[in-house]
Design a protein around this motif. Structure first.
Motif, PDB file in Angstrom:
ATOM      1  N   PHE A  64       0.839  -1.204   0.000  1.00  0.00           N
ATOM      2  CA  PHE A  64       0.000   0.000   0.000  1.00  0.00           C
ATOM      3  C   PHE A  64       0.866   1.243   0.000  1.00  0.00           C
ATOM      4  O   PHE A  64       2.063   1.188   0.294  1.00  0.00           O
ATOM      5  N   HIS A 120      -0.188  -9.773  10.587  1.00  0.00           N
ATOM      6  CA  HIS A 120       0.720  -9.113  11.532  1.00  0.00           C
ATOM      7  C   HIS A 120      -0.066  -8.566  12.708  1.00  0.00           C
ATOM      8  O   HIS A 120      -1.298  -8.548  12.699  1.00  0.00           O
ATOM      9  N   HIS A 202      -9.639  -2.442  15.790  1.00  0.00           N
ATOM     10  CA  HIS A 202      -8.943  -3.649  16.239  1.00  0.00           C
ATOM     11  C   HIS A 202      -7.851  -3.301  17.242  1.00  0.00           C
ATOM     12  O   HIS A 202      -7.215  -2.245  17.167  1.00  0.00           O
ATOM     13  N   HIS A 208      -4.114  -9.475  11.966  1.00  0.00           N
ATOM     14  CA  HIS A 208      -4.962  -9.010  10.867  1.00  0.00           C
ATOM     15  C   HIS A 208      -4.209  -9.065   9.545  1.00  0.00           C
ATOM     16  O   HIS A 208      -2.973  -9.128   9.517  1.00  0.00           O
ATOM     17  N   ALA A 210      -4.880  -8.153   4.994  1.00  0.00           N
ATOM     18  CA  ALA A 210      -5.733  -7.646   3.904  1.00  0.00           C
ATOM     19  C   ALA A 210      -5.169  -8.210   2.606  1.00  0.00           C
ATOM     20  O   ALA A 210      -3.952  -8.134   2.368  1.00  0.00           O
TER      21      ALA A 210
END
Ligand code: SIN
Ligand code: NI
Length: 263
Positions: A64, A120, A202, A208, A210
């Motif tokens: 990202f 992570h 969170h 988590h 993505a």
């Protein structure tokens, strides 16, 4: 800006699972104001090399584009991070007397040649002695598995901190492989799809992930991180922490970390 109602049941869900999805937290006008600010920030970054993210290696760039502490430069982001509606949700979920801003970061996952944000935990990158800090991940686009919505492993915040992961170079399994196979079999990731203006919170210890963005359009998220009042500094190299001039064990304070809810 009105309050967003949070029930005790939602607080319990968050405490138990380490994450929660909240729908319709921002109006479409509020979302649009942030989208415009992000567009300007991306353009400024290109022109003036401003708001450089902490990492610029090509592997990381495919995960990202990260722009940190936009609130210091862009009034719409400043209004957003200090929006008591969001801060109060964070305060209640964390069961804290007050919360301070740690930092914001815009995370834009661009399409084409996109890489996943591998599993992570966030807290392990933060110079904090106490746990409890939490992120509000606000969707500025509708997010689905296809464009890189967030996934969480419920209850993983109870497993404690593990080694930090190199997000630009690790594999999806790196964090999970730190656990025996029997334990890993019990991990049941939940992908959280949602509309723009909805968000997740969170805990800094929650695992988590993505996925890559395999659509045609960017996936824009505005993330704001809050820490419970009284959180103290731990010496650890960090883009924002290094600017704070705090010494080991000192409470986070000062204008870089404004109180956004409670007292
Ligand atoms: C992402 O937006 O891709 C990841 C966000 C996070 O790690 O908190
Ligand atoms: Ni993260």
């Amino acid at each position: 800006m009105g309050e967003y109602p949070i029930t005790e049941e939602q607080v319990r869900f968050y405490q138990e699972n380490g994450y929660i999805r909240l729908e319709g937290v921002l109006t479409i006008q509020e979302v649009e104001a942030l989208r415009v600010a992000l567009d300007v920030a991306v353009e400024d970054r290109r022109r003036y090399d401003r708001n450089e993210g902490p990492r610029t290696d090509p592997g990381y760039a495919r995960v990202f584009l990260q722009m940190v502490n936009l609130w210091e430069h862009y009034p719409a982001v400043r209004a957003y991070v200090q929006n008591p509606r969001i801060g109060e949700i964070a305060r209640r979920l964390a069961r804290a007397r007050s919360v301070r801003l740690w930092h914001d970061h815009a995370l834009i996952k661009y399409p084409k040649d996109s890489k996943p944000t591998v599993w992570h935990q966030d807290w392990v990158y933060w110079p904090m002695r106490e746990t409890g800090a939490l992120s509000c991940w606000m969707a500025l686009d509708d997010v689905t598995v296809k464009n890189g919505c967030m996934s969480f492993i419920p209850g993983s915040h109870r497993l404690g901190p593990r080694d930090p992961i190199d997000l630009g170079n690790a594999t999806e399994e790196t964090l999970l492989e730190m656990f025996p196979l029997e334990e890993r079999k019990r991990f049941t990731p939940v992908a959280v799809e949602m509309k723009a203006g909805s968000c997740t919170f969170h805990d800094g210890l929650t695992f988590h992930y993505a996925g890559p963005n395999i659509t045609e359009s960017p996936r824009r998220a505005m993330v704001t991180i809050f820490m419970p009042g009284g959180t103290t500094y731990k010496k650890l190299e960090h883009l924002i922490g290094d600017r704070a001039g705090l010494s080991e064990g000192e409470e986070f304070h000062g204008p870089l970390f404004p109180v956004v809810a409670g007292e």
